[in-house]
Scaffold this motif. Sequence first.
Motif, PDB file in Angstrom:
ATOM      1  N   TYR B 235     -64.929 -57.472 -22.381  1.00  0.00           N
ATOM      2  CA  TYR B 235     -64.272 -57.394 -23.697  1.00  0.00           C
ATOM      3  C   TYR B 235     -65.086 -56.529 -24.644  1.00  0.00           C
ATOM      4  O   TYR B 235     -66.293 -56.722 -24.790  1.00  0.00           O
ATOM      5  CB  TYR B 235     -64.120 -58.785 -24.307  1.00  0.00           C
ATOM      6  N   VAL B 236     -64.388 -55.566 -25.251  1.00  0.00           N
ATOM      7  CA  VAL B 236     -65.034 -54.665 -26.195  1.00  0.00           C
ATOM      8  C   VAL B 236     -64.244 -54.680 -27.496  1.00  0.00           C
ATOM      9  O   VAL B 236     -63.016 -54.656 -27.483  1.00  0.00           O
ATOM     10  CB  VAL B 236     -65.068 -53.226 -25.642  1.00  0.00           C
ATOM     11  N   ASP B 237     -64.933 -54.798 -28.600  1.00  0.00           N
ATOM     12  CA  ASP B 237     -64.269 -54.688 -29.884  1.00  0.00           C
ATOM     13  C   ASP B 237     -65.170 -53.872 -30.786  1.00  0.00           C
ATOM     14  O   ASP B 237     -66.392 -54.059 -30.775  1.00  0.00           O
ATOM     15  CB  ASP B 237     -64.042 -56.096 -30.468  1.00  0.00           C
ATOM     16  N   ASP B 238     -64.568 -52.961 -31.557  1.00  0.00           N
ATOM     17  CA  ASP B 238     -65.362 -52.167 -32.489  1.00  0.00           C
ATOM     18  C   ASP B 238     -66.523 -51.475 -31.766  1.00  0.00           C
ATOM     19  O   ASP B 238     -67.659 -51.485 -32.228  1.00  0.00           O
ATOM     20  CB  ASP B 238     -65.885 -53.090 -33.602  1.00  0.00           C
ATOM     21  N   LYS B 239     -66.226 -50.909 -30.615  1.00  0.00           N
ATOM     22  CA  LYS B 239     -67.225 -50.176 -29.813  1.00  0.00           C
ATOM     23  C   LYS B 239     -68.434 -51.035 -29.418  1.00  0.00           C
ATOM     24  O   LYS B 239     -69.531 -50.523 -29.218  1.00  0.00           O
ATOM     25  CB  LYS B 239     -67.719 -48.926 -30.569  1.00  0.00           C
ATOM     26  N   THR B 240     -68.235 -52.335 -29.351  1.00  0.00           N
ATOM     27  CA  THR B 240     -69.352 -53.224 -29.042  1.00  0.00           C
ATOM     28  C   THR B 240     -68.913 -54.291 -28.038  1.00  0.00           C
ATOM     29  O   THR B 240     -67.816 -54.849 -28.152  1.00  0.00           O
ATOM     30  CB  THR B 240     -69.855 -53.913 -30.340  1.00  0.00           C
ATOM     31  N   VAL B 241     -69.774 -54.564 -27.073  1.00  0.00           N
ATOM     32  CA  VAL B 241     -69.467 -55.589 -26.067  1.00  0.00           C
ATOM     33  C   VAL B 241     -69.390 -56.969 -26.722  1.00  0.00           C
ATOM     34  O   VAL B 241     -70.241 -57.331 -27.533  1.00  0.00           O
ATOM     35  CB  VAL B 241     -70.566 -55.594 -24.978  1.00  0.00           C
ATOM     36  N   GLN B 242     -68.341 -57.711 -26.368  1.00  0.00           N
ATOM     37  CA  GLN B 242     -68.163 -59.058 -26.931  1.00  0.00           C
ATOM     38  C   GLN B 242     -68.335 -60.143 -25.870  1.00  0.00           C
ATOM     39  O   GLN B 242     -68.772 -61.245 -26.183  1.00  0.00           O
ATOM     40  CB  GLN B 242     -66.755 -59.200 -27.540  1.00  0.00           C
ATOM     41  N   GLY B 243     -67.922 -59.843 -24.661  1.00  0.00           N
ATOM     42  CA  GLY B 243     -67.977 -60.870 -23.629  1.00  0.00           C
ATOM     43  C   GLY B 243     -67.307 -60.402 -22.350  1.00  0.00           C
ATOM     44  O   GLY B 243     -66.991 -59.222 -22.208  1.00  0.00           O
ATOM     45  N   VAL B 244     -67.116 -61.347 -21.443  1.00  0.00           N
ATOM     46  CA  VAL B 244     -66.469 -61.016 -20.173  1.00  0.00           C
ATOM     47  C   VAL B 244     -65.485 -62.121 -19.798  1.00  0.00           C
ATOM     48  O   VAL B 244     -65.570 -63.240 -20.325  1.00  0.00           O
ATOM     49  CB  VAL B 244     -67.503 -60.898 -19.025  1.00  0.00           C
ATOM     50  N   ARG B 245     -64.585 -61.783 -18.887  1.00  0.00           N
ATOM     51  CA  ARG B 245     -63.738 -62.822 -18.293  1.00  0.00           C
ATOM     52  C   ARG B 245     -64.113 -62.954 -16.833  1.00  0.00           C
ATOM     53  O   ARG B 245     -64.093 -61.964 -16.085  1.00  0.00           O
ATOM     54  CB  ARG B 245     -62.254 -62.468 -18.431  1.00  0.00           C
ATOM     55  N   ILE B 246     -64.489 -64.172 -16.445  1.00  0.00           N
ATOM     56  CA  ILE B 246     -64.883 -64.425 -15.058  1.00  0.00           C
ATOM     57  C   ILE B 246     -63.983 -65.519 -14.487  1.00  0.00           C
ATOM     58  O   ILE B 246     -63.868 -66.590 -15.088  1.00  0.00           O
ATOM     59  CB  ILE B 246     -66.353 -64.892 -14.974  1.00  0.00           C
ATOM     60  N   ASN B 247     -63.362 -65.249 -13.362  1.00  0.00           N
ATOM     61  CA  ASN B 247     -62.434 -66.208 -12.751  1.00  0.00           C
ATOM     62  C   ASN B 247     -61.486 -66.819 -13.788  1.00  0.00           C
ATOM     63  O   ASN B 247     -61.252 -68.027 -13.800  1.00  0.00           O
ATOM     64  CB  ASN B 247     -63.196 -67.351 -12.057  1.00  0.00           C
ATOM     65  N   GLY B 248     -61.010 -65.987 -14.704  1.00  0.00           N
ATOM     66  CA  GLY B 248     -60.052 -66.466 -15.698  1.00  0.00           C
ATOM     67  C   GLY B 248     -60.673 -67.124 -16.923  1.00  0.00           C
ATOM     68  O   GLY B 248     -59.965 -67.524 -17.841  1.00  0.00           O
ATOM     69  N   GLN B 249     -61.988 -67.237 -16.947  1.00  0.00           N
ATOM     70  CA  GLN B 249     -62.642 -67.935 -18.068  1.00  0.00           C
ATOM     71  C   GLN B 249     -63.425 -66.951 -18.948  1.00  0.00           C
ATOM     72  O   GLN B 249     -64.160 -66.110 -18.422  1.00  0.00           O
ATOM     73  CB  GLN B 249     -63.597 -68.983 -17.481  1.00  0.00           C
ATOM     74  N   ASP B 250     -63.283 -67.076 -20.268  1.00  0.00           N
ATOM     75  CA  ASP B 250     -63.984 -66.166 -21.181  1.00  0.00           C
ATOM     76  C   ASP B 250     -65.402 -66.654 -21.469  1.00  0.00           C
ATOM     77  O   ASP B 250     -65.618 -67.834 -21.726  1.00  0.00           O
ATOM     78  CB  ASP B 250     -63.223 -66.046 -22.509  1.00  0.00           C
ATOM     79  N   ILE B 251     -66.342 -65.741 -21.438  1.00  0.00           N
ATOM     80  CA  ILE B 251     -67.740 -66.056 -21.738  1.00  0.00           C
ATOM     81  C   ILE B 251     -68.268 -64.978 -22.672  1.00  0.00           C
ATOM     82  O   ILE B 251     -68.081 -63.787 -22.429  1.00  0.00           O
ATOM     83  CB  ILE B 251     -68.570 -66.104 -20.425  1.00  0.00           C
ATOM     84  N   GLN B 252     -68.939 -65.408 -23.737  1.00  0.00           N
ATOM     85  CA  GLN B 252     -69.461 -64.424 -24.691  1.00  0.00           C
ATOM     86  C   GLN B 252     -70.794 -63.863 -24.213  1.00  0.00           C
ATOM     87  O   GLN B 252     -71.560 -64.548 -23.543  1.00  0.00           O
ATOM     88  CB  GLN B 252     -69.721 -65.098 -26.041  1.00  0.00           C
TER      89      GLN B 252
END
Lengths: 87, 482
Positions: B235-252
């Motif tokens: 996940y990227v917002d405003d040119k900055t990494v925010q988090g990832v989605r792993i096996n359907g779950q969001d992690i910051q």
Amino acid sequence: MTIEEVRQIILNILADIAPDEDISSIDDNTKLRDQIDLDSMDFLDIVMELRKRFNIEVPEKDYEHLATMAGCVSYLTPLLKDRPLAS
Amino acid sequence: MNKPPRDWLKGVLSAYDTVVIGSGLAGMTSANLLAKLGHKVLLAEHHYNMGGMATWFKRKGGHVMDISLHGFPCGMIKTLRKYWTQDISHRVIQLKNVRFDNPQFSVNTSFDKVDFTNILRERFGILREVIDEFFFTVRDMNFYDEVVMTTRELFEKYFPGRTDVWRFLMEPITYANGSTLDDPAITYGIVFSNFMDKGVFTYQGGTDHLIKEMKQELLRNGVDIRTHCMVEKIYVDDKTVQGVRINGQDIQCKSVLSNSNLLTTIEQLTGEEHFEPEFIKEVKKVRLNNSSCQVYMGIKTGETVPNVGDLLFSSDADEYCTDKILSKDVTSRTFSFYYPEIRPGTNRYSIVSSTNARYQDWANLSESQYKKDKHDLEQTTLDALDKYVPGIRKKVDHVEASTPKTFKRYTLHPSGTSFGTKFEGLKISRDLPNQINGLFHAGSVGIIMSGWLGAANYGVIVANETDKFLRQLTPGLVTASA
Ligand SMILES: Cc1cc2nc3c(=O)[nH]c(=O)nc-3n(C[C@H](O)[C@H](O)[C@H](O)COP(=O)(O)OP(=O)(O)OC[C@H]3O[C@@H](n4cnc5c(N)ncnc54)[C@H](O)[C@@H]3O)c2cc1C
């Protein structure tokens, strides 16, 4: 920290990076690379150690200042002089 | 009764300093270093094993097969000591008997500068001064140099018309990193010099032992390791990494260090829309490196194989030729002989044959054709090996082949690329953090940063940058200036 203490810290870092080398006889004005077996990865380790121990960032363009012991000491002493010797 | 699926993310934190995507040697090494530097690290691997290409498998009859343990330069000893443990580095041993056998020459060598110099003089009749100058030139090649010369031009300069010498110098490197005569000479020079320093080395205990030790060290340093965990999105917002989605779950997370393929990281995990169009234009020019086929041959319990060499570069082709090396109609193979010394106490032997290969030659076959071609590959390999180990068919009780499709399935590399990208990929990989704050890539790219040593060292280089990034997020970092 005094100049001697800064020098000792650099020696400690070098001893960790190159444990098989004799660092006690390092000449301050000869390139470190010509005295002990150091490659570019080792210099990166010095930069990482300085950041980890003292929160000091050495920008890439300044790496050349770390080429000799004398260079390291004169480059780092202004940043470390007001700090106590880390335990 | 159906058991509920296991939750591989059970107990995971809601946020990390860094999520490392993939547990290849680059991913593991950077995860380990970042944890030692005090950061909270999650290491997510989609496969059930760690190691990426540095892997192995077991088969009935007590067979253990290594995939990419043919050999690495001695620099690996230092890398393992500094970024892993003393114990791991102490297990590195030299492979002393490297063989070439082809229509142009048959040579045994310890694969170091001294021996190569002797062979070039005595066997190939090259003048001492030319050899010294050649070694000096390749040793001096630097990653920061402007790319001007190709390897072909380098060879033309020092050994004009001597295709036998070219083969002697080039064939092993083509197997080691997929580079060809038309790649920048620096991709050849750096890897060749690394080997010539002291020779070829391997890890006593086998890949399984190495990866097990690395896993223990990662755990000791507090890395949260999660296998069976596919990273689906960055996940990227405003040119900055925010988090990832792993096996359907969001992690910051504050940063992502991707050991997934470079192009996959940009195009699929992050999404092209987050990058400058100019950058994407350059990304589109990045070529993937080739893939591999292998045939694994397990020797029966109690059977032995005489010492016919540790590594054998064998070829029926008249001359060194990249096209022939990549061709599905195999004429050139590297045999790796694993004697009991590799896994002391087991008294077992195995032989692995490797060939460079193209994904498209294997990707679009019907299921039956794919099976048949694999079977043919196994049989022709046994035929070729019989020359060196007479009666090999009576000694083996397990034979199995892998293809570019196999490598793709296990490591998710597009086209099953064995050695990442061609040279131009390195610049793109280095540039990622300038495009998106907190996005880093480490893993085989640019030919130079591939192989066990290249990947592990690149992991260190990028971990250093990630550490710098993370420390800049909190006040206190003092930038020195001269
Ligand atoms: C047949 C063969 C023989 C080789 N022989 C040698 C040799 O003798 N000596 C040598 O030095 N090198 C050799 N190599 C090259 C060497 O193995 C590789 O260059 C090196 O291991 C690559 O490491 P890496 O860190 O780049 O990543 P990889 O090993 O490619 O690992 C990437 C990891 O990321 C994981 N991953 C990818 N995407 C995701 C995702 N979205 N979510 C979760 N996980 C993901 C993959 O599953 C994989 O574990 C060989 C390679 C091959 C294929």
